[in-house]
Design a protein around this motif. Sequence first.
Motif: not given
Length: 122
Positions: A6, A22, A36, A38, A93, A95
């Motif tokens: 990422e 990513c 994605w 978070r 964040y 991936c």
Amino acid sequence: QVQLAESGGGLVQPGGSLRLSCTASGSIVSLNAMAWYRQVPGKQRELVAAITSGGSTNYADSAKGRFTISRDNAKSTVYLQMNSLEPGDTGVYYCNANVLVLRGTYRYLEVWGQGTLVTVSS
């Protein structure tokens, strides 16, 4: 081994934009859905946006209208364009990808990146 790398996180002021990238690498037979997520301290990792190999997308309510997920299958890369960022978008964040690999037999694996920090603050 399959890896997700990422990039694109950082510090941005409210109202600003960032683009996360990513890229998947390794012995991949096929790269399926990518997404994605978070995570903020003390909370569970939550889905922000997802995209199938065919390009169908899905967004968290908080991301609709502001974020756009896309992918370049030739580059094995997924992007997250984030506009009109708010302090509530702050977090790490991650991936995620569902990949098909051949390890004796064909297997589906769920792979995660190492995470990239996005901080929205003035």
